[in-house]
Write a protein that holds these residues in place. Structure first.
Motif, PDB file in Angstrom:
ATOM      1  N   THR A 120      14.406 -36.036  52.671  1.00 44.59           N
ATOM      2  CA  THR A 120      15.181 -36.671  51.649  1.00 44.59           C
ATOM      3  C   THR A 120      15.120 -38.386  51.947  1.00 44.59           C
ATOM      4  O   THR A 120      15.489 -38.649  53.364  1.00 44.59           O
ATOM      5  CB  THR A 120      16.624 -36.360  51.569  1.00 44.59           C
ATOM      6  N   TRP A 121      14.800 -38.830  50.989  1.00 50.02           N
ATOM      7  CA  TRP A 121      14.829 -40.437  51.358  1.00 50.02           C
ATOM      8  C   TRP A 121      15.332 -41.224  50.135  1.00 50.02           C
ATOM      9  O   TRP A 121      15.419 -40.887  49.080  1.00 50.02           O
ATOM     10  CB  TRP A 121      13.011 -40.723  51.261  1.00 50.02           C
ATOM     11  N   GLY A 122      16.038 -42.366  50.499  1.00 48.38           N
ATOM     12  CA  GLY A 122      16.459 -43.279  49.795  1.00 48.38           C
ATOM     13  C   GLY A 122      15.272 -44.099  49.212  1.00 48.38           C
ATOM     14  O   GLY A 122      14.060 -44.029  49.337  1.00 48.38           O
ATOM     15  N   GLN A 123      15.644 -45.104  48.051  1.00 44.07           N
ATOM     16  CA  GLN A 123      14.810 -46.081  47.656  1.00 44.07           C
ATOM     17  C   GLN A 123      14.432 -47.182  48.455  1.00 44.07           C
ATOM     18  O   GLN A 123      13.440 -47.799  47.986  1.00 44.07           O
ATOM     19  CB  GLN A 123      15.319 -46.392  46.074  1.00 44.07           C
ATOM     20  N   GLY A 124      15.076 -47.346  49.191  1.00 47.17           N
ATOM     21  CA  GLY A 124      14.804 -48.552  50.444  1.00 47.17           C
ATOM     22  C   GLY A 124      15.491 -49.748  49.850  1.00 47.17           C
ATOM     23  O   GLY A 124      15.855 -50.094  48.976  1.00 47.17           O
ATOM     24  N   THR A 125      15.511 -50.696  50.779  1.00 48.05           N
ATOM     25  CA  THR A 125      15.986 -52.060  50.583  1.00 48.05           C
ATOM     26  C   THR A 125      15.081 -53.067  51.392  1.00 48.05           C
ATOM     27  O   THR A 125      14.693 -52.834  52.497  1.00 48.05           O
ATOM     28  CB  THR A 125      17.515 -52.212  51.106  1.00 48.05           C
ATOM     29  N   GLN A 126      14.893 -54.212  50.824  1.00 47.85           N
ATOM     30  CA  GLN A 126      13.928 -55.132  51.103  1.00 47.85           C
ATOM     31  C   GLN A 126      14.360 -56.063  52.254  1.00 47.85           C
ATOM     32  O   GLN A 126      15.408 -56.611  51.784  1.00 47.85           O
ATOM     33  CB  GLN A 126      12.992 -55.769  49.979  1.00 47.85           C
ATOM     34  N   VAL A 127      13.769 -56.251  52.979  1.00 49.26           N
ATOM     35  CA  VAL A 127      13.972 -57.309  54.275  1.00 49.26           C
ATOM     36  C   VAL A 127      13.077 -58.306  54.314  1.00 49.26           C
ATOM     37  O   VAL A 127      11.777 -57.825  54.718  1.00 49.26           O
ATOM     38  CB  VAL A 127      14.442 -56.685  55.426  1.00 49.26           C
ATOM     39  N   THR A 128      13.297 -59.501  54.263  1.00 50.14           N
ATOM     40  CA  THR A 128      12.255 -60.483  54.107  1.00 50.14           C
ATOM     41  C   THR A 128      12.769 -61.660  55.004  1.00 50.14           C
ATOM     42  O   THR A 128      13.666 -62.096  54.767  1.00 50.14           O
ATOM     43  CB  THR A 128      11.987 -60.937  52.764  1.00 50.14           C
ATOM     44  N   VAL A 129      11.848 -61.880  56.342  1.00 45.57           N
ATOM     45  CA  VAL A 129      12.220 -63.002  57.116  1.00 45.57           C
ATOM     46  C   VAL A 129      11.176 -63.890  57.092  1.00 45.57           C
ATOM     47  O   VAL A 129      10.007 -63.709  57.302  1.00 45.57           O
ATOM     48  CB  VAL A 129      12.075 -62.077  58.513  1.00 45.57           C
ATOM     49  N   SER A 130      11.757 -65.028  56.823  1.00 45.43           N
ATOM     50  CA  SER A 130      10.787 -66.607  56.878  1.00 45.43           C
ATOM     51  C   SER A 130      10.919 -67.112  58.439  1.00 45.43           C
ATOM     52  O   SER A 130      12.080 -67.119  59.167  1.00 45.43           O
ATOM     53  CB  SER A 130      11.370 -67.188  55.882  1.00 45.43           C
ATOM     54  N   SER A 131       9.893 -67.952  58.667  1.00 43.67           N
ATOM     55  CA  SER A 131       9.834 -68.491  60.051  1.00 43.67           C
ATOM     56  C   SER A 131      10.357 -69.850  59.900  1.00 43.67           C
ATOM     57  O   SER A 131      10.788 -70.170  58.805  1.00 43.67           O
ATOM     58  CB  SER A 131       8.287 -68.550  60.567  1.00 43.67           C
TER      59      SER A 131
END
Length: 131
Positions: A120-131
């Motif tokens: 069972t999996w969720g839809q996910g959540t995006q993590v974006t990391v900038s330098s």
């Protein structure tokens, strides 16, 4: 049937922190293994951290120790992932997953490497990391 909904992702600068949340609902008794996985663009899905929720035993993928902390609020059916000192290479879609307690394929129970056990999996959540 279990439903999973993630939240808490976003865009952050390197060095920052995020706390991802996963809300579970439905019949969760048959899915005591829960965890976080991530997939970066062009890369394979990889395990981050998992937990045997009945006893709060935690398991981390080899490269995920130190900056990642998995936790839960069992009474609220919530799973969390704290990520500290975020790096650009942490940019990925983070998904919550749940599965049965099993072994026999060379990995321990609730292992973050045994992705096929998590059904069972969720839809996910995006993590974006900038330098």
């Amino acid at each position: 049937q279990v439903q999973l909904v993630e939240s808490g992702g976003g865009s952050v600068q390197g060095g920052g922190s995020l706390r991802l949340s996963c809300a579970a609902s439905g019949y969760t008794d048959g899915s005591p293994c829960m965890g976080w996985f991530r997939q970066a663009p062009g890369k394979e899905l990889e395990g981050v951290a998992t937990m045997y929720t009945y006893l709060s035993h935690t398991y981390y993928a080899y490269s995920m120790t130190g900056r990642f902390t998995i936790s839960q609020d069992y009474s609220k059916k919530m799973l969390y992932l704290q990520i500290d000192n975020l790096k650009p290479e942490d940019t990925a879609r983070y998904s919550c997953a749940a599965g049965a307690y099993s072994n026999g394929d060379g990995y321990g129970p609730c292992s973050p490497f045994a992705q096929s056990r998590y059904n069972t999996w969720g839809q996910g959540t995006q993590v974006t990391v900038s330098s």
